[in-house]
Write a protein that holds these residues in place. Sequence first.
Motif, short mmCIF file in Angstrom:
data_model
loop_
_atom_site.label_atom_id
_atom_site.label_comp_id
_atom_site.label_asym_id
_atom_site.label_seq_id
_atom_site.Cartn_x
_atom_site.Cartn_y
_atom_site.Cartn_z
N VAL A 228 -0.18 4.33 -8.58
CA VAL A 228 -0.88 3.31 -9.36
C VAL A 228 -2.22 2.97 -8.71
N GLU A 229 -3.06 2.29 -9.45
CA GLU A 229 -4.39 2.00 -8.95
C GLU A 229 -4.37 0.84 -7.95
N TYR A 230 -3.58 -0.18 -8.20
CA TYR A 230 -3.52 -1.29 -7.25
C TYR A 230 -2.22 -2.07 -7.44
N ILE A 231 -1.78 -2.67 -6.34
CA ILE A 231 -0.68 -3.62 -6.33
C ILE A 231 -1.19 -4.86 -5.63
N VAL A 232 -1.26 -5.96 -6.36
CA VAL A 232 -1.76 -7.21 -5.82
C VAL A 232 -0.62 -8.21 -5.83
N VAL A 233 -0.37 -8.80 -4.65
CA VAL A 233 0.65 -9.83 -4.52
C VAL A 233 -0.07 -11.14 -4.16
N PHE A 234 0.18 -12.19 -4.93
CA PHE A 234 -0.45 -13.47 -4.64
C PHE A 234 0.57 -14.58 -4.79
N ASP A 235 0.34 -15.68 -4.04
CA ASP A 235 1.29 -16.79 -4.04
C ASP A 235 1.00 -17.75 -5.18
N HIS B 199 -4.11 -5.99 -1.46
CA HIS B 199 -5.13 -5.47 -2.37
C HIS B 199 -5.64 -4.14 -1.82
N PRO B 200 -5.98 -3.18 -2.68
CA PRO B 200 -6.52 -1.90 -2.18
C PRO B 200 -7.79 -2.09 -1.35
N TYR B 201 -8.57 -3.13 -1.67
CA TYR B 201 -9.77 -3.44 -0.90
C TYR B 201 -9.42 -4.57 0.08
N LEU B 202 -9.55 -4.26 1.36
CA LEU B 202 -9.11 -5.22 2.38
C LEU B 202 -9.90 -6.52 2.33
N ASP B 203 -11.16 -6.45 1.95
CA ASP B 203 -11.96 -7.67 1.93
C ASP B 203 -11.52 -8.65 0.84
N ARG B 204 -10.66 -8.20 -0.09
CA ARG B 204 -10.15 -9.09 -1.12
C ARG B 204 -8.93 -9.89 -0.68
N ILE B 205 -8.28 -9.45 0.42
CA ILE B 205 -7.10 -10.15 0.91
C ILE B 205 -7.52 -11.53 1.42
N GLY B 206 -6.77 -12.54 1.02
CA GLY B 206 -7.09 -13.91 1.40
C GLY B 206 -7.97 -14.62 0.39
N THR B 207 -8.46 -13.89 -0.63
CA THR B 207 -9.28 -14.51 -1.68
C THR B 207 -8.39 -14.94 -2.84
N ILE B 208 -8.97 -15.69 -3.77
CA ILE B 208 -8.22 -16.25 -4.89
C ILE B 208 -8.21 -15.27 -6.06
N GLU C 200 0.81 -1.20 0.00
CA GLU C 200 0.00 0.00 0.00
C GLU C 200 0.86 1.26 0.00
N ARG C 201 1.97 1.23 0.76
CA ARG C 201 2.85 2.41 0.77
C ARG C 201 3.43 2.65 -0.62
N ILE C 202 3.85 1.58 -1.27
CA ILE C 202 4.39 1.74 -2.63
C ILE C 202 3.30 2.21 -3.59
N ARG C 203 2.09 1.67 -3.46
CA ARG C 203 0.99 2.07 -4.35
C ARG C 203 0.68 3.55 -4.22
N ILE C 204 0.63 4.03 -2.96
CA ILE C 204 0.33 5.44 -2.75
C ILE C 204 1.46 6.32 -3.26
N ALA C 205 2.70 5.86 -3.05
CA ALA C 205 3.86 6.65 -3.47
C ALA C 205 3.97 6.73 -4.99
N THR C 206 3.65 5.68 -5.67
CA THR C 206 3.79 5.65 -7.14
C THR C 206 2.54 6.11 -7.88
#
Length: 530
Positions: free
Chosen positions: A86-93, A101-110, A78-84
């Motif tokens: 961009v609209e979103y930075i999503v990291v997934f395994d 995810h910019p929307y917290l309720d999306r964290i942990g989803t597929i 989120e810090r990098i997203r705000i600094a740059t």
Amino acid sequence: MNRPHLKLGTKIAILSFFLILLSVFLAGVIIVNRISDKMEQEIGYRAIAIARTVAQLQDIQENLGAEQGSKVIQPLAERIRIATGVEYIVVFDMKRMRYSHPYLDRIGTIFNDGDEGPSLQRKEYLSQAVGVLGPSIRAFVPVLADEGTRQVGVVAVGILVPTIKDIISTLRIQLYSSLIMVLSLGILGSFYLASNIKKNMFFLEPNEIARMLEERVAIFQAMDEGVVALNMENQITVINQKACHIAGITKNVIGVHLNDLEVLSVLNDLPEARDSSETMELLLNQTWVIINFLPVKVKDQIVGQVITIKDKTEVRKMAEELTGVRTFIEALRVQNHESLNKLHTIAGLIQLNRVQEAMEYVYNVTAEQQEVTRFLSQNIKHPSVAGLLLGKYNRGKELKVDVLFEHDSSLGELPESIDSTALTIILGNLLENAMEAVVGKELCEVHCRIKQEDTVLIFSVEDTGGGIPPEDQMKVFQWGFSTKGTGNRGIGLPLVKQTIERLGGTIELESGNWGTRFGVRLPLKGAHLL
């Protein structure tokens, strides 16, 4: 190619409009496409650079796949997203589970947007897709741990694509220049068209054209039948006062689509009649009318249709008289033909000196004819119907078809609401169809029953033909449909059904391998007047 005859002002407006539209469209498409491509290219480079930076962070590599990894990855992303910006930075395994995810309720989803597959195989690329935040250009960069020997996840960086409004706002000067240039061309074209005013108006002065138009409108309005003209889009271009009176129209309907007028929209339900120019009977504004559809051609090209409307009450007596005359003429023709055949048979027997056989033949023929005539005269009191039945009986003899009348048939005086025209239309068509259905069959019989009760009149016509296929039984009442080939077919049964419904009655159809039966019930009270 024929040019449309338009007013001068219309030509000028059309020319100016299309010149402006063409120039703005071409300039806009070229400029917006080039700017859009350039912006998308720059956005892609930017997204790839940010995704690479995030993927190389040690905290990202170590916490991907950890149970509480999102608590470290989310704040960092989120810090990098705000600094740059961009609209979103999503990291997934590797299992596509989101750790940021910019929307917290999306964290942990597929993460399952459909374009992430190659990134899980160590491929770096750009993709255009519609995400949860809207259309965007997304950069996918794999996250490699252990000095690049093991992939632990993917970083997806998305930047929203600029809207058309945003791009156009940057091109206002170019667009305004194009508009000014095209307006200049439009003005020049307008002056050119204005020079042809006299030629386009056939060298007539405006007052002369107005007088000619008034004379033609007066003639059109004086016609004693309703006329409605339609263009190819079914919009009303001309309608006279008689048509407005019959249809109950009290407002200006020029330019109105036919479907937008409830009283006239029923005309669109008769596509077969409109294509075949057949005469139709129709209930219009509580008035039974006769309508015709005629194509309008200009230089051999159809440009519309004209609908003529006549009040049926004005031609009812003439139609009834004509129908009755034709019915009896057909009966006399058939009877004359059959009598000549019988006379030839008698003459041949006499010439062969077989007097006894000739006498027996005369007796049999006379007895049969007298029996049918006596039966119809005693049981069928209505002369038009009796004449029709006798004519169809003789017609059956000519076709080698036995037309049999049930012994309990009877018809007395009818109320004024049911006239002879309706009965001859119903019985005539049903009997004719039945005879055609059995011609050439092993058993050629047509059974007819007419029964008048206190409140209902019942007709039944049954043949021994091959029957009507089940898939065609619902189509036989449609205008133009026929199982007997092309030509002047598909009219009788629809006309019968229309006449029965007009009288408030019903018709039933039963058919099978044994043949076909039509049953008709007409109320003797409360029937609609013709």
